[in-house]
Design a protein around this motif. Structure first.
Motif, PDB file in Angstrom:
ATOM      1  N   ILE A   1       0.859  -1.089   0.137  1.00 16.44           N
ATOM      2  CA  ILE A   1       0.045   0.004  -0.035  1.00 16.44           C
ATOM      3  C   ILE A   1       0.888   1.249   0.068  1.00 16.44           C
ATOM      4  O   ILE A   1       1.842   1.434   0.674  1.00 16.44           O
ATOM      5  N   LEU A   2       0.380   2.134  -1.038  1.00 14.89           N
ATOM      6  CA  LEU A   2       1.512   3.222  -1.028  1.00 14.89           C
ATOM      7  C   LEU A   2       0.501   4.361  -0.710  1.00 14.89           C
ATOM      8  O   LEU A   2      -0.650   4.529  -0.984  1.00 14.89           O
ATOM      9  N   ASP A   3       1.230   5.302  -0.170  1.00 13.50           N
ATOM     10  CA  ASP A   3       0.500   6.984   0.425  1.00 13.50           C
ATOM     11  C   ASP A   3       1.255   7.827  -0.014  1.00 13.50           C
ATOM     12  O   ASP A   3       2.418   8.179  -0.076  1.00 13.50           O
ATOM     13  N   GLY A   4       0.677   8.312  -1.149  1.00 14.30           N
ATOM     14  CA  GLY A   4       1.186   9.478  -1.932  1.00 14.30           C
ATOM     15  C   GLY A   4       0.522  10.014  -2.846  1.00 14.30           C
ATOM     16  O   GLY A   4      -0.684   9.519  -3.281  1.00 14.30           O
ATOM     17  N   ASP A   5       0.886  11.206  -3.710  1.00 21.24           N
ATOM     18  CA  ASP A   5      -0.028  11.413  -4.879  1.00 21.24           C
ATOM     19  C   ASP A   5      -0.145  10.358  -5.736  1.00 21.24           C
ATOM     20  O   ASP A   5       0.856   9.568  -6.053  1.00 21.24           O
ATOM     21  N   GLU A   6      -0.921  10.475  -6.861  1.00 20.37           N
ATOM     22  CA  GLU A   6      -1.097   9.713  -7.880  1.00 20.37           C
ATOM     23  C   GLU A   6       0.109   9.437  -8.836  1.00 20.37           C
ATOM     24  O   GLU A   6       0.576   8.350  -9.182  1.00 20.37           O
ATOM     25  N   ASN A   7       0.725  10.650  -9.147  1.00 26.20           N
ATOM     26  CA  ASN A   7       1.983  10.664 -10.251  1.00 26.20           C
ATOM     27  C   ASN A   7       3.025   9.753  -9.591  1.00 26.20           C
ATOM     28  O   ASN A   7       3.799   9.246  -9.956  1.00 26.20           O
ATOM     29  N   THR A   8       3.097  10.163  -8.090  1.00 25.30           N
ATOM     30  CA  THR A   8       4.324   9.510  -7.371  1.00 25.30           C
ATOM     31  C   THR A   8       4.035   8.057  -7.234  1.00 25.30           C
ATOM     32  O   THR A   8       4.969   7.246  -7.505  1.00 25.30           O
ATOM     33  N   CYS A   9       2.896   7.583  -6.941  1.00 24.29           N
ATOM     34  CA  CYS A   9       2.639   6.340  -7.020  1.00 24.29           C
ATOM     35  C   CYS A   9       2.705   5.424  -8.181  1.00 24.29           C
ATOM     36  O   CYS A   9       3.308   4.166  -8.353  1.00 24.29           O
ATOM     37  N   GLU A  10       2.215   6.149  -9.266  1.00 23.48           N
ATOM     38  CA  GLU A  10       2.465   5.633 -10.529  1.00 23.48           C
ATOM     39  C   GLU A  10       3.968   5.445 -11.127  1.00 23.48           C
ATOM     40  O   GLU A  10       4.356   4.473 -11.613  1.00 23.48           O
ATOM     41  N   ALA A  11       4.950   6.337 -10.582  1.00 30.43           N
ATOM     42  CA  ALA A  11       6.183   6.262 -11.034  1.00 30.43           C
ATOM     43  C   ALA A  11       6.903   5.141 -10.188  1.00 30.43           C
ATOM     44  O   ALA A  11       7.673   4.541 -10.719  1.00 30.43           O
ATOM     45  N   VAL A  12       6.260   4.970  -8.924  1.00 32.38           N
ATOM     46  CA  VAL A  12       6.763   3.755  -7.969  1.00 32.38           C
ATOM     47  C   VAL A  12       6.311   2.490  -8.830  1.00 32.38           C
ATOM     48  O   VAL A  12       7.403   1.343  -9.072  1.00 32.38           O
ATOM     49  N   TYR A  13       5.298   2.460  -9.215  1.00 32.23           N
ATOM     50  CA  TYR A  13       4.753   1.009  -9.815  1.00 32.23           C
ATOM     51  C   TYR A  13       5.381   0.748 -11.128  1.00 32.23           C
ATOM     52  O   TYR A  13       5.821  -0.344 -11.705  1.00 32.23           O
ATOM     53  N   GLU A  14       5.895   1.860 -11.859  1.00 34.21           N
ATOM     54  CA  GLU A  14       6.699   1.789 -13.093  1.00 34.21           C
ATOM     55  C   GLU A  14       7.994   1.185 -12.793  1.00 34.21           C
ATOM     56  O   GLU A  14       8.726   0.344 -13.498  1.00 34.21           O
ATOM     57  N   LYS A  15       8.571   1.763 -11.697  1.00 30.28           N
ATOM     58  CA  LYS A  15       9.975   1.249 -11.376  1.00 30.28           C
ATOM     59  C   LYS A  15       9.849  -0.052 -10.915  1.00 30.28           C
ATOM     60  O   LYS A  15      11.079  -0.827 -10.961  1.00 30.28           O
ATOM     61  N   TYR A  16       8.943  -0.339 -10.066  1.00 30.19           N
ATOM     62  CA  TYR A  16       8.852  -1.752  -9.505  1.00 30.19           C
ATOM     63  C   TYR A  16       7.570  -2.138  -9.891  1.00 30.19           C
ATOM     64  O   TYR A  16       6.518  -2.485  -9.061  1.00 30.19           O
ATOM     65  N   PRO A  17       7.443  -2.674 -10.964  1.00 26.79           N
ATOM     66  CA  PRO A  17       6.183  -3.390 -11.422  1.00 26.79           C
ATOM     67  C   PRO A  17       5.539  -4.518 -10.601  1.00 26.79           C
ATOM     68  O   PRO A  17       4.420  -5.082 -10.629  1.00 26.79           O
ATOM     69  N   LEU A  18       6.401  -5.379  -9.983  1.00 23.45           N
ATOM     70  CA  LEU A  18       5.989  -6.561  -9.105  1.00 23.45           C
ATOM     71  C   LEU A  18       5.005  -5.869  -8.071  1.00 23.45           C
ATOM     72  O   LEU A  18       4.302  -6.653  -7.641  1.00 23.45           O
ATOM     73  N   LEU A  19       5.146  -4.568  -7.767  1.00 21.47           N
ATOM     74  CA  LEU A  19       4.414  -4.112  -6.428  1.00 21.47           C
ATOM     75  C   LEU A  19       2.922  -3.819  -6.992  1.00 21.47           C
ATOM     76  O   LEU A  19       1.837  -3.453  -6.309  1.00 21.47           O
ATOM     77  N   MET A  20       2.895  -3.580  -8.266  1.00 22.76           N
ATOM     78  CA  MET A  20       1.563  -3.200  -9.089  1.00 22.76           C
ATOM     79  C   MET A  20       0.480  -4.282  -8.728  1.00 22.76           C
ATOM     80  O   MET A  20       0.536  -5.474  -9.083  1.00 22.76           O
ATOM     81  N   ASP A  21      -0.607  -3.601  -8.148  1.00 26.10           N
ATOM     82  CA  ASP A  21      -1.607  -5.068  -7.744  1.00 26.10           C
ATOM     83  C   ASP A  21      -2.919  -4.047  -7.110  1.00 26.10           C
ATOM     84  O   ASP A  21      -2.530  -2.992  -6.610  1.00 26.10           O
ATOM     85  N   ASP A  22      -3.889  -4.787  -7.226  1.00 22.52           N
ATOM     86  CA  ASP A  22      -5.205  -4.205  -6.757  1.00 22.52           C
ATOM     87  C   ASP A  22      -5.710  -5.065  -5.324  1.00 22.52           C
ATOM     88  O   ASP A  22      -6.397  -5.913  -5.517  1.00 22.52           O
ATOM     89  N   GLY A  23      -5.106  -4.407  -4.409  1.00 21.15           N
ATOM     90  CA  GLY A  23      -5.203  -5.192  -2.856  1.00 21.15           C
ATOM     91  C   GLY A  23      -4.323  -6.474  -2.796  1.00 21.15           C
ATOM     92  O   GLY A  23      -3.155  -6.390  -3.447  1.00 21.15           O
ATOM     93  N   ALA A  24      -4.561  -7.218  -2.035  1.00 21.28           N
ATOM     94  CA  ALA A  24      -3.584  -8.299  -1.625  1.00 21.28           C
ATOM     95  C   ALA A  24      -3.471  -9.411  -2.623  1.00 21.28           C
ATOM     96  O   ALA A  24      -4.548  -9.639  -3.276  1.00 21.28           O
ATOM     97  N   SER A  25      -2.315  -9.885  -2.834  1.00 19.64           N
ATOM     98  CA  SER A  25      -2.299 -11.242  -3.571  1.00 19.64           C
ATOM     99  C   SER A  25      -2.202 -12.190  -3.114  1.00 19.64           C
ATOM    100  O   SER A  25      -1.235 -12.312  -1.761  1.00 19.64           O
ATOM    101  N   TYR A  26      -2.826 -13.284  -3.302  1.00 23.63           N
ATOM    102  CA  TYR A  26      -2.778 -14.683  -2.674  1.00 23.63           C
ATOM    103  C   TYR A  26      -1.878 -15.765  -3.496  1.00 23.63           C
ATOM    104  O   TYR A  26      -2.423 -15.707  -4.725  1.00 23.63           O
ATOM    105  N   LEU A  27      -0.666 -16.178  -3.168  1.00 22.38           N
ATOM    106  CA  LEU A  27       0.235 -16.874  -3.706  1.00 22.38           C
ATOM    107  C   LEU A  27       0.370 -18.218  -3.250  1.00 22.38           C
ATOM    108  O   LEU A  27       0.293 -18.258  -2.053  1.00 22.38           O
ATOM    109  N   THR A  28       0.717 -19.211  -4.251  1.00 23.10           N
ATOM    110  CA  THR A  28       0.975 -20.436  -3.675  1.00 23.10           C
ATOM    111  C   THR A  28       2.600 -20.256  -3.092  1.00 23.10           C
ATOM    112  O   THR A  28       3.264 -19.152  -3.361  1.00 23.10           O
TER     113      THR A  28
END
Length: 222
Positions: free
Chosen positions: A138-165
């Motif tokens: 969960i990122l806390d910041g303005d939309e542009n900043t959060c988008e920049a983080v997700y672009e740099k670290y695409p593994l973090l891009m997610d809609d809520g929690a991920s349930y993984l094997t």
């Protein structure tokens, strides 16, 4: 006010005892339909009472949230799903007691209480529940900043929690923290330090990012 624990319960048996499971399923259907017609919830205590059990001797503060529309038959087993929300913790003893008149019926379950460390299952073989990791960022910041983080670290891009094997979760964490091939036990020991360092570096790299909450939970087998 209690926290609510989400429980997914799978009652199952082998195909040779399908009739027994069918009787149990029809009983639950009847009880649930009756409560819904009255506009109320199907409480666990009511199910115990209708089964001839004394609700006073069980932890049973919970209510039914989902019941499968029909039985499912797969790979020599027959099963159905019954989901409950219960106060603070899974009501395992009460859920087990419900099957007292059906000796060949087994119970596999997974329970989780969000915001706490509770994430458990008794399905150690993974017959019904393969999720082993819950990972959320969960990122806390303005939309542009959060988008920049997700672009740099695409593994973090997610809609809520991920349930993984087990395999998926290990691969995700190994890749995120550049730890290829690290065994699970060693990785679990390292995670608190790795997450803290990742957060520090992220906030330094993106000064306009206010906070980053990277949380993980590994299922406990009981």
């Amino acid at each position: 006010m209690s926290n609510w624990c989400n429980n997914t319960n799978i009652y199952w048996t082998t195909t040779e005892h399908k009739d027994e499971l069918e009787r149990f399923f029809r009983f639950l259907q009847t009880q649930n339909s009756s409560k819904q017609k009255d506009g109320g919830l199907t409480w666990l205590a009511d199910l115990l009472d209708a089964s001839g059990l004394n609700p006073d001797i069980y932890d049973c503060r919970g209510y039914l949230t989902y019941l499968s529309p029909s039985l499912v038959e797969k790979e020599g087993r027959v099963f159905f799903e019954l989901d409950m929300d219960t106060a603070w913790s899974p009501m395992k003893e009460a859920m087990e007691a419900l099957r007292k008149d059906y000796p060949h019926v087994q119970l596999s379950y997974m329970a989780e209480e969000l915001g706490t460390s509770l994430f458990i299952t008794n399905d150690q073989e993974g017959d019904f529940f393969q999720d082993a990791w819950r990972i959320e960022c969960i990122l806390d910041g303005d939309e542009n900043t959060c988008e920049a983080v997700y672009e740099k670290y695409p593994l973090l891009m997610d809609d809520g929690a991920s349930y993984l094997t087990e395999e998926e979760g290990l691969r995700f964490l190994q890749e995120l923290f550049h730890l290829p091939g690290t065994p699970k036990k060693q990785l679990l020991d390292m995670l608190p330090e790795k997450i803290a360092a990742f957060k520090r570096n992220l906030l330094k790299e993106f000064p306009r990012l206010e906070d980053c909450d990277l949380a993980y939970q590994h299922v406990e087998y009981v």
